[in-house]
Motif scaffolding. Structure first.
Motif, short mmCIF file in Angstrom:
data_model
loop_
_atom_site.label_atom_id
_atom_site.label_comp_id
_atom_site.label_asym_id
_atom_site.label_seq_id
_atom_site.Cartn_x
_atom_site.Cartn_y
_atom_site.Cartn_z
N ARG A 75 0.82 -1.21 0.00
CA ARG A 75 0.00 0.00 0.00
C ARG A 75 0.85 1.27 0.00
O ARG A 75 0.35 2.35 -0.29
N LEU A 76 2.13 1.12 0.32
CA LEU A 76 3.04 2.27 0.37
C LEU A 76 4.01 2.30 -0.80
O LEU A 76 4.95 3.09 -0.81
N ALA A 77 3.77 1.46 -1.80
CA ALA A 77 4.71 1.31 -2.90
C ALA A 77 4.88 2.59 -3.72
O ALA A 77 5.92 2.78 -4.37
N ASP A 78 3.88 3.48 -3.70
CA ASP A 78 3.98 4.72 -4.47
C ASP A 78 4.41 5.92 -3.62
O ASP A 78 4.39 7.05 -4.10
N LYS A 79 4.81 5.67 -2.38
CA LYS A 79 5.17 6.76 -1.48
C LYS A 79 6.64 7.14 -1.62
O LYS A 79 7.45 6.40 -2.16
N THR A 80 6.98 8.31 -1.10
CA THR A 80 8.36 8.77 -1.03
C THR A 80 8.88 8.50 0.38
O THR A 80 8.27 8.95 1.36
N PHE A 81 9.98 7.77 0.49
CA PHE A 81 10.59 7.44 1.78
C PHE A 81 11.82 8.29 2.00
O PHE A 81 12.75 8.29 1.19
N ILE A 82 11.82 9.03 3.10
CA ILE A 82 12.96 9.85 3.49
C ILE A 82 13.50 9.33 4.82
O ILE A 82 12.75 9.21 5.79
N MET A 83 14.81 9.03 4.85
CA MET A 83 15.45 8.59 6.09
C MET A 83 16.10 9.79 6.77
O MET A 83 16.89 10.50 6.15
N GLU A 84 15.75 10.01 8.02
CA GLU A 84 16.34 11.08 8.83
C GLU A 84 17.22 10.46 9.92
O GLU A 84 17.18 10.83 11.08
N THR A 85 17.98 9.49 9.51
CA THR A 85 18.84 8.70 10.40
C THR A 85 20.19 9.39 10.58
O THR A 85 20.50 10.34 9.85
N PRO A 86 21.02 8.95 11.54
CA PRO A 86 22.33 9.59 11.75
C PRO A 86 23.13 9.68 10.45
O PRO A 86 23.30 8.68 9.74
N LYS A 87 23.63 10.89 10.11
CA LYS A 87 24.24 11.13 8.81
C LYS A 87 25.48 10.28 8.55
O LYS A 87 25.74 9.89 7.42
N GLU A 88 26.24 9.98 9.61
CA GLU A 88 27.46 9.19 9.41
C GLU A 88 27.16 7.76 8.98
O GLU A 88 28.06 7.04 8.55
N ALA A 89 25.89 7.38 9.07
CA ALA A 89 25.51 6.00 8.73
C ALA A 89 24.65 5.94 7.46
O ALA A 89 23.93 4.96 7.25
N ASP A 90 24.72 6.95 6.60
CA ASP A 90 23.90 6.96 5.39
C ASP A 90 24.10 5.70 4.55
O ASP A 90 23.13 5.08 4.09
N VAL A 91 25.33 5.32 4.34
CA VAL A 91 25.61 4.16 3.48
C VAL A 91 25.04 2.88 4.10
O VAL A 91 24.42 2.06 3.40
N HIS A 92 25.20 2.75 5.40
CA HIS A 92 24.66 1.58 6.11
C HIS A 92 23.13 1.55 6.02
O HIS A 92 22.53 0.51 5.72
N ASN A 93 22.49 2.70 6.28
CA ASN A 93 21.03 2.74 6.26
C ASN A 93 20.47 2.54 4.86
O ASN A 93 19.43 1.91 4.68
N LEU A 94 21.19 3.05 3.86
CA LEU A 94 20.76 2.85 2.48
C LEU A 94 20.82 1.37 2.11
O LEU A 94 19.90 0.84 1.47
#
Length: 265
Positions: A236-255
């Motif tokens: 049901r969320l397949a057409d939504k935009t997902f934004i991660m506001e997670t710790p910046k130093e971990a962008d690669v890990h969270n991605l």
């Protein structure tokens, strides 16, 4: 599905720097601040800055963008604070229109819900014809408005306003995402309507269920844990935009975590 992070606008490229970071990561969405989130001072567009941002959007990977309003904005306040909040939000809406940004996200604030609604609609009146203004659900301490989905539904009823759904905030407000993510989305759909929720802030939570603590954790490493994958995978969320506001130093890990959950790449 479009996905990305909240990115910085610091550096020579200004607003376009947020898109540069998205390109580096290979993401298709980006969120940014239009000015300092902890100051009332506005930020003027430099000559050619809006054009550079729009050009980057036209040729790059990013397809969905959002501006997050200042943390000082309190649409439920009285007097001068309310006026400053409305004009700050209107400034963000004007900037978003010039840049070609899709959404502006704002925390409703503390005070009477009717005052929040009045402030949001006045900001739209001052900056007409811009992006979709989204009220974000909050973790819910004190008199903050927007802790419960029903309250958000009442705020946007009969208006052009929408909702941004933050997973950390929902969990901290008492919604059991750790145990029943599909059930929480059921409730969001029943009350607000998923058609009014174009954007998801995907964040794990440092605070416990119902704690009221707005403190984001890396995906899968907080109190929600691996159950957060259920939000990413919910059809049901397949057409939504997902934004991660997670710790910046971990962008690669969270991605990497997001892509694994979503079955991408």
């Amino acid at each position: 599905m479009h996905y990305g992070f909240h990115n910085s606008i610091s550096g020579r490229r200004g607003y376009a720097a947020a898109l540069d970071r998205a390109e580096e990561l290979g993401t298709t969405a980006a969120q940014l601040f239009a000015k300092s989130p902890r100051s009332w001072r506005t930020r003027s567009l430099r000559p050619g800055e809006a054009e550079a941002f729009r050009d980057a959007l036209a040729i790059g990977l990013v397809r969905r963008t959002a501006i997050h309003a200042s943390y000082l904005v309190n649409l439920g306040a009285d007097g001068e604070l309310w006026e400053k909040s409305v004009f700050s939000l209107a400034d963000d809406l004007e900037k978003a229109a010039l840049l070609g940004v899709d959404y502006v996200v704002v925390h409703p604030g503390s005070g009477p819900a009717e005052r929040v609604r009045e402030g949001a609609l006045k900001a739209l009146m001052l900056a007409p014809g811009g992006p979709w203004l989204l009220l974000e659900n909050v973790a819910g301490r004190g008199r903050k408005v927007g802790r419960r989905f029903e309250e958000l539904a009442d705020l946007i009823a009969g208006t052009p306003l929408g909702v941004a759904f933050d997973t950390c905030h929902a969990f901290a407000a008492g919604y059991p995402l750790h145990d029943d993510p599909a059930g929480v989305i059921d409730e969001l759909d029943r009350t607000v309507g998923l058609e009014r929720v174009p954007l998801v802030h995907l964040n794990d939570s440092v605070g416990a269920l119902g704690s009221g603590v707005d403190h984001h954790a890396n995906l899968g490493e907080g109190q929600i844990g691996a159950a957060l994958a259920g939000i990413v995978r919910d059809a049901r969320l397949a057409d939504k935009t997902f934004i991660m506001e997670t710790p910046k130093e971990a962008d690669v890990h969270n991605l990497a975590t997001f892509r694994r959950w979503a079955g991408i790449g």
